[in-house]
Motif scaffolding. Structure first.
Motif, mmCIF file in Angstrom:
data_model
loop_
_atom_site.group_PDB
_atom_site.id
_atom_site.type_symbol
_atom_site.label_atom_id
_atom_site.label_comp_id
_atom_site.label_asym_id
_atom_site.label_seq_id
_atom_site.Cartn_x
_atom_site.Cartn_y
_atom_site.Cartn_z
ATOM 1 N N SER A 96 0.865 -1.198 0.000
ATOM 2 C CA SER A 96 0.000 0.000 0.000
ATOM 3 C C SER A 96 0.893 1.238 0.000
ATOM 4 N N THR A 97 0.671 2.143 -0.933
ATOM 5 C CA THR A 97 1.477 3.379 -0.967
ATOM 6 C C THR A 97 1.257 4.155 0.334
ATOM 7 N N GLN A 98 0.060 4.011 0.920
ATOM 8 C CA GLN A 98 -0.255 4.746 2.139
ATOM 9 C C GLN A 98 0.635 4.262 3.289
ATOM 10 N N ARG A 118 0.419 -0.901 -9.018
ATOM 11 C CA ARG A 118 -0.521 -1.877 -8.461
ATOM 12 C C ARG A 118 -0.287 -1.970 -6.953
ATOM 13 N N GLN A 119 -1.362 -2.141 -6.197
ATOM 14 C CA GLN A 119 -1.214 -2.363 -4.752
ATOM 15 C C GLN A 119 -1.830 -3.713 -4.407
ATOM 16 N N SER A 120 -1.121 -4.481 -3.589
ATOM 17 C CA SER A 120 -1.680 -5.786 -3.226
ATOM 18 C C SER A 120 -2.510 -5.692 -1.954
ATOM 19 N N ARG A 123 -5.557 0.182 0.930
ATOM 20 C CA ARG A 123 -6.471 0.424 2.060
ATOM 21 C C ARG A 123 -7.510 1.470 1.713
ATOM 22 N N GLY A 124 -8.757 1.187 2.050
ATOM 23 C CA GLY A 124 -9.818 2.178 1.889
ATOM 24 C C GLY A 124 -10.229 2.690 3.264
ATOM 25 N N ARG A 125 -11.230 3.554 3.290
ATOM 26 C CA ARG A 125 -11.721 4.046 4.581
ATOM 27 C C ARG A 125 -12.449 2.927 5.308
ATOM 28 N N ALA A 191 -13.350 7.769 -7.536
ATOM 29 C CA ALA A 191 -12.135 8.009 -6.749
ATOM 30 C C ALA A 191 -12.450 8.051 -5.265
ATOM 31 N N GLY A 192 -11.478 7.656 -4.472
ATOM 32 C CA GLY A 192 -11.628 7.704 -3.016
ATOM 33 C C GLY A 192 -10.403 8.345 -2.397
ATOM 34 N N ILE A 193 -10.600 8.909 -1.213
ATOM 35 C CA ILE A 193 -9.518 9.636 -0.549
ATOM 36 C C ILE A 193 -9.389 9.141 0.879
ATOM 37 N N ILE A 209 -1.751 12.035 2.247
ATOM 38 C CA ILE A 209 -2.975 12.134 1.453
ATOM 39 C C ILE A 209 -2.982 10.975 0.462
ATOM 40 N N GLY A 210 -3.848 10.019 0.692
ATOM 41 C CA GLY A 210 -3.925 8.859 -0.208
ATOM 42 C C GLY A 210 -5.074 9.041 -1.182
ATOM 43 N N ILE A 211 -4.763 8.926 -2.459
ATOM 44 C CA ILE A 211 -5.815 9.079 -3.473
ATOM 45 C C ILE A 211 -5.817 7.866 -4.395
ATOM 46 N N GLY A 212 -6.984 7.326 -4.602
ATOM 47 C CA GLY A 212 -7.130 6.216 -5.544
ATOM 48 C C GLY A 212 -8.136 6.617 -6.612
ATOM 49 N N VAL A 213 -7.720 6.576 -7.866
ATOM 50 C CA VAL A 213 -8.628 6.926 -8.963
ATOM 51 C C VAL A 213 -8.709 5.739 -9.920
HETATM 52 C C1 BTN Z 1 -11.895 5.150 0.176
HETATM 53 O O1 BTN Z 1 -12.222 4.210 0.886
HETATM 54 O O2 BTN Z 1 -12.719 5.728 -0.536
HETATM 55 C C2 BTN Z 1 -10.458 5.649 0.163
HETATM 56 C C3 BTN Z 1 -9.611 4.925 -0.827
HETATM 57 C C4 BTN Z 1 -8.160 5.385 -0.850
HETATM 58 C C5 BTN Z 1 -7.288 4.528 -1.744
HETATM 59 C C6 BTN Z 1 -5.914 5.086 -1.903
HETATM 60 S S1 BTN Z 1 -5.035 4.337 -3.226
HETATM 61 C C7 BTN Z 1 -3.555 5.090 -2.731
HETATM 62 C C8 BTN Z 1 -3.524 5.028 -1.224
HETATM 63 N N1 BTN Z 1 -2.979 3.764 -0.776
HETATM 64 C C9 BTN Z 1 -3.872 3.033 -0.106
HETATM 65 O O3 BTN Z 1 -3.644 1.904 0.382
HETATM 66 N N2 BTN Z 1 -5.038 3.674 -0.056
HETATM 67 C C10 BTN Z 1 -4.977 4.974 -0.706
#
Ligand code: BTN
Length: 341
Positions: A96-98, A118-120, A123-125, A191-193, A209-213
């Motif tokens: 995870s980049t986060q 790619r992330q294996s 993580r999301g919220r 996208a999620g943040i 600041i983690g962003i996934g698009v």
């Molecule tokens: C959400 O749940 O909406 C937030 C998603 C965030 C995903 C990004 S992708 C880059 C960064 N690395 C992670 O593991 N999560 C965030």
């Protein structure tokens, strides 16, 4: 991971090759202060990274095509100098980049972007897994915004605003913010943040600041990788930039524009009212269900989302009056575009 000296060498070589014509090995060697043999070696390295470079006797080298990869030298080139991003750390494949960025931030790194193809273990919220196959934009930015902790609550909405602005202006697709900080297109999440922050005595040590698009992915590839737990109780569908555009987007240009937009918006975070006005213009309001809890235990009441408060909470008009929603889930039941173009 690609090491710093190689990144710098390749950045210089790629900028020379952007000339759109044949450039002689001798000229490249002179510019980079290396032998023609070293030039040839670096050209081979670029080819290994997926660049198509034509070589002609007496004429030299010409860049024909570059791969759809978020290489650090490409991002730095497109950024063209930024106070917010001084270094880009690139992974082909990472957990995870986060998590990587959080570790680096703890070690004192600042102004650094961690990006992966790619992330294996994305993580999301709410501790959910974030599906992150090849083709997406997955990055975490270590930054220290010059704002008071009071204004930090707006950070995630301001970041969502930046994502919306770039999708709207660069790609001409109507993206909106779905509270608290999802970015949606045509009612589906694109996208999620995720923001992790270290605060001590009212001072922000750092933010990640983690962003996934979902960029160049098909809806089937995203949803095919999700199980019920990934989707969660409130899942309302995914989309991607590629799906909405009908073609792949230039991810490097997208990331660079997004970073510039984030930098611009963060620099104005102390002007709370101005930022709030822009957030309001991008936010989805209208009929919502306020759902507390999940599954059978869920308690639902209906209302109308009417505004965002100064601290980023959602104001919902219900039978009991105006309610401030600061946590929990708000499920937007149907949409009424506020300020739509
Ligand atoms: C959400 O749940 O909406 C937030 C998603 C965030 C995903 C990004 S992708 C880059 C960064 N690395 C992670 O593991 N999560 C965030």
């Amino acid at each position: 991971m690609i090491i710093g000296s190689e990144k710098a060498r390749l950045k210089d070589l790629v900028s020379i090759l952007r000339a759109d014509e044949y450039v002689s090995g001798e000229y490249i060697g002179r510019m980079l202060k290396v032998s023609r043999e070293a030039v040839w070696k670096q050209i081979s390295t670029l080819r290994r990274y997926g660049y198509r470079i034509d070589a002609k006797p007496r004429l030299g080298y010409m860049l024909i095509d570059r791969p759809d990869r978020l290489y650090p030298w490409e991002i730095m080139y497109e950024l063209g100098g930024s106070a917010m991003v001084k270094e880009v750390i690139y992974y082909e494949d990472v957990s995870s980049t986060q998590d990587v960025a959080l570790r680096l931030a703890e070690e004192g790194k600042d102004s650094t972007l961690v990006v992966a193809e790619r992330q294996s273990k994305g993580r999301g919220r709410s501790s959910r897994r974030w599906v992150s196959p090849y083709g997406g934009v997955w990055f975490s930015l270590i930054t220290k915004p010059k704002i008071s902790v009071r204004n930090a609550t707006l950070l995630s909405l301001a970041t969502a605003l930046a994502v919306c602005n770039i999708i709207n202006s660069n790609l001409n697709i109507p993206a909106r913010i779905k509270w608290p900080n999802d970015v949606v297109i045509n009612h589906r999440k694109v996208a999620g943040i995720l923001i992790d922050m270290s605060v001590e005595h009212d001072i922000i040590n750092y933010c990640v600041i983690g962003i996934g698009v979902n960029a160049n992915l098909s809806i089937e590839s995203i949803e095919g990788m999700m199980d019920d737990e990934d989707k969660g109780y409130h899942y309302y569908g995914s989309t991607s930039l590629m799906h909405e555009m009908g073609r792949a987007v230039d991810r490097v240009k997208f990331v660079a524009s997004l970073l510039k937009e984030i930098e611009g918006i963060y620099s104005k975070l102390s002007y709370r009212d101005e930022i709030l006005a822009s957030i309001r213009a991008m936010m989805l309001f209208g009929p919502v269900s306020i759902i507390e809890g999940e599954g059978r235990d869920a308690r639902t009441r209906d209302g109308i989302a009417v505004d965002v408060d100064g601290d980023g909470s959602l104001l919902v008009k219900t039978n009991e009056g105006i309610e401030r929603i600061t946590s929990g889930y708000v499920h937007i039941r149907y949409y009424k575009m506020h300020g739509s173009r």
